[in-house]
Write a protein that holds these residues in place. Structure first.
Motif, PDB file in Angstrom:
ATOM      1  N   ALA A  66       4.464  18.811  21.454  1.00 32.76           N
ATOM      2  CA  ALA A  66       3.398  19.130  22.405  1.00 32.76           C
ATOM      3  C   ALA A  66       2.041  19.055  21.713  1.00 32.76           C
ATOM      4  N   GLU A  67       1.082  18.450  22.393  1.00 38.44           N
ATOM      5  CA  GLU A  67      -0.244  18.271  21.824  1.00 38.44           C
ATOM      6  C   GLU A  67      -1.254  19.259  22.394  1.00 38.44           C
ATOM      7  N   ASP A  68      -0.923  19.936  23.489  1.00 41.03           N
ATOM      8  CA  ASP A  68      -1.913  20.779  24.162  1.00 41.03           C
ATOM      9  C   ASP A  68      -2.340  21.978  23.317  1.00 41.03           C
ATOM     10  N   THR A  69      -1.449  22.473  22.463  1.00 42.24           N
ATOM     11  CA  THR A  69      -1.790  23.629  21.627  1.00 42.24           C
ATOM     12  C   THR A  69      -2.079  23.235  20.176  1.00 42.24           C
ATOM     13  N   LYS A  70      -2.221  21.956  19.928  1.00 45.59           N
ATOM     14  CA  LYS A  70      -2.589  21.497  18.585  1.00 45.59           C
ATOM     15  C   LYS A  70      -4.055  21.862  18.328  1.00 45.59           C
ATOM     16  N   ILE A  71      -4.305  22.559  17.225  1.00 46.72           N
ATOM     17  CA  ILE A  71      -5.669  22.995  16.908  1.00 46.72           C
ATOM     18  C   ILE A  71      -6.462  21.823  16.333  1.00 46.72           C
ATOM     19  N   LEU A  72      -7.572  21.499  16.985  1.00 49.81           N
ATOM     20  CA  LEU A  72      -8.412  20.375  16.601  1.00 49.81           C
ATOM     21  C   LEU A  72      -9.613  20.848  15.791  1.00 49.81           C
ATOM     22  N   ASP A  73     -10.201  19.926  15.064  1.00 55.10           N
ATOM     23  CA  ASP A  73     -11.389  20.258  14.275  1.00 55.10           C
ATOM     24  C   ASP A  73     -12.552  20.676  15.160  1.00 55.10           C
ATOM     25  N   THR A  74     -12.559  20.178  16.378  1.00 56.67           N
ATOM     26  CA  THR A  74     -13.653  20.482  17.303  1.00 56.67           C
ATOM     27  C   THR A  74     -13.463  21.807  18.036  1.00 56.67           C
ATOM     28  N   ASP A  75     -12.305  22.439  17.884  1.00 54.35           N
ATOM     29  CA  ASP A  75     -12.039  23.707  18.570  1.00 54.35           C
ATOM     30  C   ASP A  75     -12.823  24.845  17.923  1.00 54.35           C
ATOM     31  N   SER A  76     -13.307  25.746  18.751  1.00 59.75           N
ATOM     32  CA  SER A  76     -13.975  26.933  18.239  1.00 59.75           C
ATOM     33  C   SER A  76     -12.936  27.895  17.679  1.00 59.75           C
ATOM     34  N   GLU A  77     -13.390  28.937  17.004  1.00 58.91           N
ATOM     35  CA  GLU A  77     -12.470  29.929  16.447  1.00 58.91           C
ATOM     36  C   GLU A  77     -11.682  30.615  17.553  1.00 58.91           C
ATOM     37  N   ILE A  78     -12.330  30.860  18.683  1.00 57.92           N
ATOM     38  CA  ILE A  78     -11.658  31.527  19.811  1.00 57.92           C
ATOM     39  C   ILE A  78     -10.545  30.644  20.361  1.00 57.92           C
ATOM     40  N   VAL A  79     -10.869  29.381  20.616  1.00 56.70           N
ATOM     41  CA  VAL A  79      -9.865  28.454  21.148  1.00 56.70           C
ATOM     42  C   VAL A  79      -8.714  28.283  20.156  1.00 56.70           C
ATOM     43  N   GLY A  80      -9.018  28.237  18.860  1.00 53.35           N
ATOM     44  CA  GLY A  80      -7.975  28.122  17.850  1.00 53.35           C
ATOM     45  C   GLY A  80      -7.019  29.297  17.878  1.00 53.35           C
ATOM     46  N   MET A  81      -7.558  30.503  18.061  1.00 57.51           N
ATOM     47  CA  MET A  81      -6.702  31.688  18.138  1.00 57.51           C
ATOM     48  C   MET A  81      -5.834  31.663  19.388  1.00 57.51           C
ATOM     49  N   ILE A  82      -6.427  31.255  20.511  1.00 56.72           N
ATOM     50  CA  ILE A  82      -5.675  31.181  21.762  1.00 56.72           C
ATOM     51  C   ILE A  82      -4.519  30.195  21.628  1.00 56.72           C
ATOM     52  N   LYS A  83      -4.788  29.033  21.083  1.00 53.64           N
ATOM     53  CA  LYS A  83      -3.740  28.027  20.904  1.00 53.64           C
ATOM     54  C   LYS A  83      -2.649  28.508  19.963  1.00 53.64           C
ATOM     55  N   GLU A  84      -3.053  29.192  18.891  1.00 54.91           N
ATOM     56  CA  GLU A  84      -2.066  29.694  17.929  1.00 54.91           C
ATOM     57  C   GLU A  84      -1.142  30.715  18.576  1.00 54.91           C
ATOM     58  N   LEU A  85      -1.693  31.622  19.360  1.00 52.89           N
ATOM     59  CA  LEU A  85      -0.883  32.624  20.043  1.00 52.89           C
ATOM     60  C   LEU A  85       0.045  31.984  21.069  1.00 52.89           C
ATOM     61  N   LEU A  86      -0.465  31.023  21.813  1.00 55.67           N
ATOM     62  CA  LEU A  86       0.360  30.350  22.819  1.00 55.67           C
ATOM     63  C   LEU A  86       1.516  29.599  22.169  1.00 55.67           C
ATOM     64  N   GLU A  87       1.242  28.939  21.049  1.00 56.50           N
ATOM     65  CA  GLU A  87       2.256  28.123  20.394  1.00 56.50           C
ATOM     66  C   GLU A  87       3.310  28.954  19.674  1.00 56.50           C
ATOM     67  N   MET A 125      -1.556  40.079  26.259  1.00 55.37           N
ATOM     68  CA  MET A 125      -1.511  39.785  24.838  1.00 55.37           C
ATOM     69  C   MET A 125      -2.773  39.071  24.379  1.00 55.37           C
ATOM     70  N   LEU A 126      -3.201  38.064  25.143  1.00 54.99           N
ATOM     71  CA  LEU A 126      -4.397  37.329  24.752  1.00 54.99           C
ATOM     72  C   LEU A 126      -5.630  38.233  24.763  1.00 54.99           C
ATOM     73  N   MET A 127      -5.752  39.103  25.748  1.00 55.98           N
ATOM     74  CA  MET A 127      -6.896  40.009  25.821  1.00 55.98           C
ATOM     75  C   MET A 127      -6.880  41.004  24.668  1.00 55.98           C
TER      76      MET A 127
END
Length: 297
Positions: free
Chosen positions: A174-195, A246-248
């Protein structure tokens, strides 16, 4: 608390209808009433029925004084929170870790297996997980009628070693939760928790989630539910009591989680709302909806 590697704690949804467990370790358990396995051998001389766990086992069969090693496949079924979806576990890898959903024959053209399964009268959706296949059905059909044909198709495919997709298509991660260089710190944390915490638990129930974005202004995380989670009556509980809490908790910038619907789902909800409005408007004197015009056709 470090944002890049938060210390996560177990979180269990409060609804009894939603066995979603977001925990560091997900342990699968099977109730005896929900286990059903069918065994098939790579040789036509051996076909059996068993209640063993889904796995490939080797048996030695004596033929003409010699011994030949055979492979026996056990396909096990597991119920999901959605009564219209059933999880089939062949005991062998299905994808390379990614997930794929097919809701009609057009979308299933890339997968011969999905095409055959959707060709069964009453089957409305197919979902491939890392080690399982989830089939969804129309409410007017019973699993007792559909399961034998689904079993036969799955056994034939996995015992033959055929490819899941046609040449040129793949079952990648799955690529949707792959952390990209352009992701902010917040988005990176959200993706990490989801994955790492949400996705494994959701897949245990025969479904998956797809990250569709984060609105920084409103603090809304958008997710799409797939597989058995699609159309499940407890999906809203899963989103609000499980994922959203959990995310909140770990990402204060998150204010809520919203489900993203497909165009077909939006149309269905709109038509249902219109029907409810008409019934409400046509209520009789006894306070009950007037169904005469619908029953007369």
């Amino acid at each position: 608390m470090s944002r890049s590697s938060p210390a996560l704690r177990p979180l269990i949804a409060s609804s009894s209808r939603t066995p979603l467990k977001i925990a560091p370790t997900v342990i699968r358990s099977f109730a005896s009433s929900s286990k059903c396995g069918i065994a098939v051998s790579s040789s036509a001389s051996f076909v059996g029925v068993g209640l063993s766990r889904g796995e490939i086992r080797r048996k030695d069969v004596a033929l003409g004084g010699g011994r030949q090693q055979r492979r026996t496949m056990f396909i096990q079924t597991e119920t999901t929170p959605n009564e219209a979806s059933l999880k089939f576990i062949p005991g062998v890898p299905v994808t390379n870790g990614g997930t794929h959903e097919f809701l009609d024959l057009r979308s299933a053209l890339s997968s011969p297996l999905a095409t055959r399964l959707l060709g069964i009268d009453g089957v409305t959706g197919i979902f491939f997980g890392p080690d399982f296949v989830t089939c969804s059905k129309d409410d007017s059909f019973n699993w007792s009628i559909l399961k034998p044909e689904i079993f036969a198709i799955l056994m034939e495919h996995f015992s033959s070693g055929a490819s899941l997709f046609k040449e040129g298509h793949s079952a990648d991660q799955a690529e949707d939760t792959k952390i990209l260089d352009t992701d902010s710190e917040i988005v990176g944390m959200i993706k990490e928790l989801l994955e790492t915490r949400v996705r494994p638990a959701i897949q245990e129930d025969g479904g998956d989630i797809e990250y569709k974005g984060f609105e920084e202004d409103s603090g809304i995380v958008k997710l799409k539910l797939k597989g058995s989670c699609r159309g499940c009556s407890s999906s809203s509980v899963t989103l609000k009591n499980g994922i959203e809490r959990m995310l909140m908790h770990y990402v204060p910038e998150v204010q809520s989680v919203e489900q993203v619907l497909d165009e077909e789902e939006l149309i269905a909800l709109e038509e249902f709302s219109k029907l409810e409005a008409r019934l409400e408007k046509q209520k009789g004197k006894d306070g009950k909806p007037d169904m005469s015009q619908y029953l007369s056709h």
